[in-house]
Motif scaffolding. Sequence first.
Motif, PDB file in Angstrom:
ATOM      1  N   GLU A   1     -11.396  -5.349   0.540  1.00 25.58           N
ATOM      2  CA  GLU A   1     -10.466  -6.649   0.312  1.00 25.58           C
ATOM      3  C   GLU A   1     -11.627  -7.607   0.851  1.00 25.58           C
ATOM      4  O   GLU A   1     -11.901  -8.501   0.887  1.00 25.58           O
ATOM      5  CB  GLU A   1      -9.108  -6.342   0.146  1.00 25.58           C
ATOM      6  N   LYS A   2     -11.399  -7.169   2.497  1.00 23.90           N
ATOM      7  CA  LYS A   2     -12.148  -8.094   3.990  1.00 23.90           C
ATOM      8  C   LYS A   2     -13.330  -8.528   3.832  1.00 23.90           C
ATOM      9  O   LYS A   2     -14.028  -9.332   3.732  1.00 23.90           O
ATOM     10  CB  LYS A   2     -11.004  -7.934   4.965  1.00 23.90           C
ATOM     11  N   ILE A   3     -14.213  -7.109   3.331  1.00 23.25           N
ATOM     12  CA  ILE A   3     -15.151  -7.112   3.592  1.00 23.25           C
ATOM     13  C   ILE A   3     -15.704  -6.030   2.910  1.00 23.25           C
ATOM     14  O   ILE A   3     -15.478  -4.458   3.094  1.00 23.25           O
ATOM     15  CB  ILE A   3     -15.267  -5.724   5.175  1.00 23.25           C
ATOM     16  N   PRO A   4     -15.849  -6.393   1.436  1.00 25.71           N
ATOM     17  CA  PRO A   4     -16.661  -5.677   0.569  1.00 25.71           C
ATOM     18  C   PRO A   4     -18.328  -4.985   1.040  1.00 25.71           C
ATOM     19  O   PRO A   4     -18.412  -5.773   1.253  1.00 25.71           O
ATOM     20  CB  PRO A   4     -16.594  -6.705  -0.401  1.00 25.71           C
ATOM     21  N   LEU A   5     -17.938  -4.197   0.459  1.00 26.93           N
ATOM     22  CA  LEU A   5     -20.208  -3.721  -0.057  1.00 26.93           C
ATOM     23  C   LEU A   5     -20.463  -4.814  -1.517  1.00 26.93           C
ATOM     24  O   LEU A   5     -20.133  -5.691  -1.812  1.00 26.93           O
ATOM     25  CB  LEU A   5     -19.218  -2.432  -0.611  1.00 26.93           C
ATOM     26  N   GLU A   6     -21.995  -4.409  -0.159  1.00 23.77           N
ATOM     27  CA  GLU A   6     -22.820  -5.543  -1.856  1.00 23.77           C
ATOM     28  C   GLU A   6     -23.554  -5.336  -2.942  1.00 23.77           C
ATOM     29  O   GLU A   6     -22.955  -3.783  -3.154  1.00 23.77           O
ATOM     30  CB  GLU A   6     -24.412  -5.748  -0.684  1.00 23.77           C
ATOM     31  N   ARG A   7     -23.502  -5.577  -4.182  1.00 20.61           N
ATOM     32  CA  ARG A   7     -23.900  -5.622  -5.453  1.00 20.61           C
ATOM     33  C   ARG A   7     -22.620  -4.450  -6.074  1.00 20.61           C
ATOM     34  O   ARG A   7     -23.435  -3.444  -6.731  1.00 20.61           O
ATOM     35  CB  ARG A   7     -25.025  -5.018  -5.227  1.00 20.61           C
ATOM     36  N   ALA A   8     -21.103  -4.329  -5.794  1.00 22.72           N
ATOM     37  CA  ALA A   8     -20.052  -3.437  -6.285  1.00 22.72           C
ATOM     38  C   ALA A   8     -20.793  -3.124  -7.742  1.00 22.72           C
ATOM     39  O   ALA A   8     -20.899  -4.364  -8.993  1.00 22.72           O
ATOM     40  CB  ALA A   8     -19.010  -4.159  -5.873  1.00 22.72           C
ATOM     41  N   PHE A   9     -20.224  -1.817  -8.380  1.00 22.35           N
ATOM     42  CA  PHE A   9     -20.577  -2.072  -9.795  1.00 22.35           C
ATOM     43  C   PHE A   9     -19.284  -2.661 -10.296  1.00 22.35           C
ATOM     44  O   PHE A   9     -19.347  -3.394 -11.633  1.00 22.35           O
ATOM     45  CB  PHE A   9     -20.449  -0.292  -9.909  1.00 22.35           C
ATOM     46  N   ARG A  10     -17.950  -2.340 -10.086  1.00 19.90           N
ATOM     47  CA  ARG A  10     -17.027  -2.651 -10.720  1.00 19.90           C
ATOM     48  C   ARG A  10     -15.810  -3.183  -8.801  1.00 19.90           C
ATOM     49  O   ARG A  10     -16.146  -2.528  -7.378  1.00 19.90           O
ATOM     50  CB  ARG A  10     -15.542  -1.728 -10.958  1.00 19.90           C
ATOM     51  N   ARG A  11     -14.830  -3.770  -9.265  1.00 26.19           N
ATOM     52  CA  ARG A  11     -13.384  -4.145  -8.200  1.00 26.19           C
ATOM     53  C   ARG A  11     -13.600  -2.981  -7.718  1.00 26.19           C
ATOM     54  O   ARG A  11     -13.065  -1.796  -8.590  1.00 26.19           O
ATOM     55  CB  ARG A  11     -13.184  -5.238  -8.960  1.00 26.19           C
ATOM     56  N   PRO A  12     -13.010  -2.339  -6.412  1.00 22.69           N
ATOM     57  CA  PRO A  12     -12.756  -1.630  -5.799  1.00 22.69           C
ATOM     58  C   PRO A  12     -11.223  -1.566  -5.934  1.00 22.69           C
ATOM     59  O   PRO A  12     -10.377  -2.230  -6.468  1.00 22.69           O
ATOM     60  CB  PRO A  12     -12.789  -1.393  -4.755  1.00 22.69           C
ATOM     61  N   HIS A  13     -10.978   0.103  -7.101  1.00 26.99           N
ATOM     62  CA  HIS A  13      -8.820   0.164  -6.980  1.00 26.99           C
ATOM     63  C   HIS A  13      -9.338   1.620  -6.871  1.00 26.99           C
ATOM     64  O   HIS A  13      -9.626   2.428  -7.385  1.00 26.99           O
ATOM     65  CB  HIS A  13      -9.594  -0.771  -8.409  1.00 26.99           C
ATOM     66  N   ALA A  14      -7.788   1.595  -6.577  1.00 32.18           N
ATOM     67  CA  ALA A  14      -7.853   3.347  -6.473  1.00 32.18           C
ATOM     68  C   ALA A  14      -6.475   3.888  -6.912  1.00 32.18           C
ATOM     69  O   ALA A  14      -5.312   3.919  -6.798  1.00 32.18           O
ATOM     70  CB  ALA A  14      -8.422   4.162  -5.191  1.00 32.18           C
ATOM     71  N   ASN A  15      -6.378   4.780  -8.014  1.00 35.24           N
ATOM     72  CA  ASN A  15      -5.112   5.640  -8.843  1.00 35.24           C
ATOM     73  C   ASN A  15      -4.795   6.725  -7.855  1.00 35.24           C
ATOM     74  O   ASN A  15      -6.153   7.489  -8.489  1.00 35.24           O
ATOM     75  CB  ASN A  15      -5.343   5.546  -9.905  1.00 35.24           C
ATOM     76  N   PHE A  16      -4.430   7.321  -7.267  1.00 33.70           N
ATOM     77  CA  PHE A  16      -4.434   8.581  -6.634  1.00 33.70           C
ATOM     78  C   PHE A  16      -2.998   9.600  -7.780  1.00 33.70           C
ATOM     79  O   PHE A  16      -1.952   8.814  -8.207  1.00 33.70           O
ATOM     80  CB  PHE A  16      -3.336   8.848  -5.345  1.00 33.70           C
ATOM     81  N   THR A  17      -3.541  10.444  -8.258  1.00 28.05           N
ATOM     82  CA  THR A  17      -2.192  11.103  -9.323  1.00 28.05           C
ATOM     83  C   THR A  17      -2.263  12.982  -9.332  1.00 28.05           C
ATOM     84  O   THR A  17      -3.838  13.005  -9.026  1.00 28.05           O
ATOM     85  CB  THR A  17      -2.973  11.063 -11.224  1.00 28.05           C
ATOM     86  N   SER A  18      -2.105  12.794  -9.420  1.00 26.11           N
ATOM     87  CA  SER A  18      -1.729  14.965  -9.136  1.00 26.11           C
ATOM     88  C   SER A  18      -1.951  15.568 -10.692  1.00 26.11           C
ATOM     89  O   SER A  18      -2.078  17.145 -10.471  1.00 26.11           O
ATOM     90  CB  SER A  18      -0.864  15.617  -7.781  1.00 26.11           C
ATOM     91  N   ASN A  19      -1.560  14.566 -11.191  1.00 26.32           N
ATOM     92  CA  ASN A  19      -1.450  15.332 -13.081  1.00 26.32           C
ATOM     93  C   ASN A  19      -3.172  15.324 -14.085  1.00 26.32           C
ATOM     94  O   ASN A  19      -3.751  14.203 -13.453  1.00 26.32           O
ATOM     95  CB  ASN A  19      -0.520  14.907 -13.822  1.00 26.32           C
ATOM     96  N   ASN A  20      -2.858  16.629 -13.909  1.00 24.76           N
ATOM     97  CA  ASN A  20      -3.750  17.135 -14.851  1.00 24.76           C
ATOM     98  C   ASN A  20      -4.861  15.545 -16.007  1.00 24.76           C
ATOM     99  O   ASN A  20      -5.587  15.969 -16.061  1.00 24.76           O
ATOM    100  CB  ASN A  20      -3.845  18.780 -15.253  1.00 24.76           C
TER     101      ASN A  20
END
Length: 515
Positions: free
Chosen positions: A327-346
């Motif tokens: 959020e503070k220090i983004p990477l250049e030319r991102a494909f999409r906004r960074p986001h992370a869903n962690f799931t243990s369900n198959n």
Amino acid sequence: MSMIAAFYGGKSILITGATGFLGKVLMEKLFRTSPDLKVIYILVRPKAGQTLQQRVFQILNSKLFEKVKEVCPNVHEKIRAIYADLSQNDFAISKEDMQELLSCTNVIFHCAATVRFDDTLRHAVQLNVTATRQLLLMASQMPKLEAFIHISTAYSNCNLKHIDEVIYPCPVEPKKIIDSLEWLDDAIIEEIAPKLIRDWPNIYTYTKALGEMVVQQESRNLNIAIIRPSIVGATWQEPFPGWVDNVNGPNGLIIAAGKGFLRALKATPKAVADLIPVDTVVNLMLAVGWYTAVHRPKSTLVYHSTSGNLNPCNWHKMGVQVLATFEKIPLERAFRRPHANFTSNNFTSQYWNAVSHRAPAIIYDCYLRLTGRKPRMTKLMNQILRTVSMFEYFINRSWEWSTYNTEMLMSELSPEDQRVFNFDVRQLNWLEYIENYVLGVKKYLLKEDMAGIPEAKQHLKRLRNIHYLFNTALFLIVWRLLIARSQMARNVWFFIVSFCYKFLSYFRASSTLKV
Ligand SMILES: CCCCCCCCCCCCCCCC(=O)SCCNC(=O)CCNC(=O)[C@H](O)C(C)(C)COP(=O)(O)OP(=O)(O)OC[C@H]1O[C@@H](n2cnc3c(N)ncnc32)[C@H](O)[C@@H]1OP(=O)(O)O
Ligand SMILES: NC(=O)C1=CN([C@@H]2O[C@H](COP(=O)(O)OP(=O)(O)OC[C@H]3O[C@@H](n4cnc5c(N)ncnc54)[C@H](OP(=O)(O)O)[C@@H]3O)[C@@H](O)[C@H]2O)C=CC1
């Protein structure tokens, strides 16, 4: 005065895998803390069109070695690159070089390995088992050798839940496997590999376990120690925080998350993320080298270089901090906004893979095709998902590693050595470490300029607007189709519209009354 630093003074040290991630940090620390060491022999092969000398030159002129040049200006003279390929007989080392190594070496650090999870059994055994045996044989002919330090992995026994600092036997003797690989052909080897590795998750961890057994069996009367690091991450403190230089382990996934390729992960949020900074591992290696040579323990000691039982961090905490840093220090030319869903369900994980990974990649490739460019996103996405699937075993489980030997060694060090060769991971502040790690990935691995941050933030804003526009358009299309085809959808639509109309009329009437 540091006893460990003094111990390495005047010594001839042999390092295998010196061009790798761990090996470079080991050399850097050795030169910086013991600039009066005699020589470091490194076994190197030519690679990617570079000669040995070019490879060494590149390492010594990298940012990692900037401080070394101040304390040890003649570092070029103290490093001796020896042509060697560890997958060959006698490592293909020339007679003269071999003679020099045998007669001069005082300490060996054996770091070289194939760390690919999916290597062929033949190649992994050659490097992680046979080469270790060969090196031990060489070591037994070194009259001046004081210590042999073998680097294994904390996951070499990941088929167990609780792992002690002991060498566990493997079901099949390493010698039998080495012998049979000599006459079996590749197709048969690959067929029997799954049967051999049994409950190990991959060829890498299995062959590292075999490597440890070889160390135990072929130790003769050598002073040997084994170090088992868990997931080796960027530097914590030395020579500066956040240094990292390859896409292995978490590094590639951090990039994939920062660029917005990877937005969901099949991971157990509460499982321990057993990361260990590379400089912590190196400090332990140097302390173990000193202790093994000076105190000569009666048996081969195993040292765990892990964080989980002393200062645990879990994948949820890590994921949240990675995203907060982006959020503070983004990477250049991102494909999409960074986001992370962690799931243990198959099922949920399959759903996210389809919706959040494969679908955007296909849509983007269609766009590239339509604009006359070569599609590439689906291929990249498949590569990332393949990597993620290989890591799933490690991010959905927790292990308990005992650290009696590591803690014993800590208590044996003088206060000065505890400071200079600090491997006490209890002092690590995870949030600060992860932030520096992510920053290091951006600066040292991707070589992105910090001046580009405002533009990267602007790009993320554009991506957010595209995301909202896309979602609204998608909703309207789906809704329009539903209304056209289903009476129920039409009824719901008319109900919502009349409800909104009534609400607005009531609102307007009540505001007129107030006036
Ligand atoms: C939000 C928070 C996230 C947190 C997320 C935590 C994850 C937590 C992981 C735990 C991990 C435990 C690890 C046990 C601890 C050890 O003891 S193991 C030591 C570490 N070893 C490794 O990490 C090795 C793993 N890598 C491999 O085995 C192989 O690279 C793979 C994954 C099988 C891929 O093989 P491949 O498809 O043949 O691909 P390869 O030829 O290697 O590379 C193809 C391309 O992909 C790129 N690539 C390779 N690997 C990667 C990667 N990991 N990522 C991205 N790109 C990659 C290459 O740079 C290359 O790019 P190009 O040169 O084509 O431009
Ligand atoms: N990174 C991690 O997360 C962990 C690593 N480890 C262990 O730490 C050690 C070092 O790992 P790391 O530095 O990360 O790995 P790298 O892949 O970065 O380095 C591997 C090293 O081995 C060398 N090597 C490989 N094959 C040969 C060969 N045929 N002949 C000569 N040299 C060869 C490589 O040389 P080249 O540059 O020519 O390819 C490189 O110097 C390994 O034993 C690994 O099992 C343990 C736990 C975790």
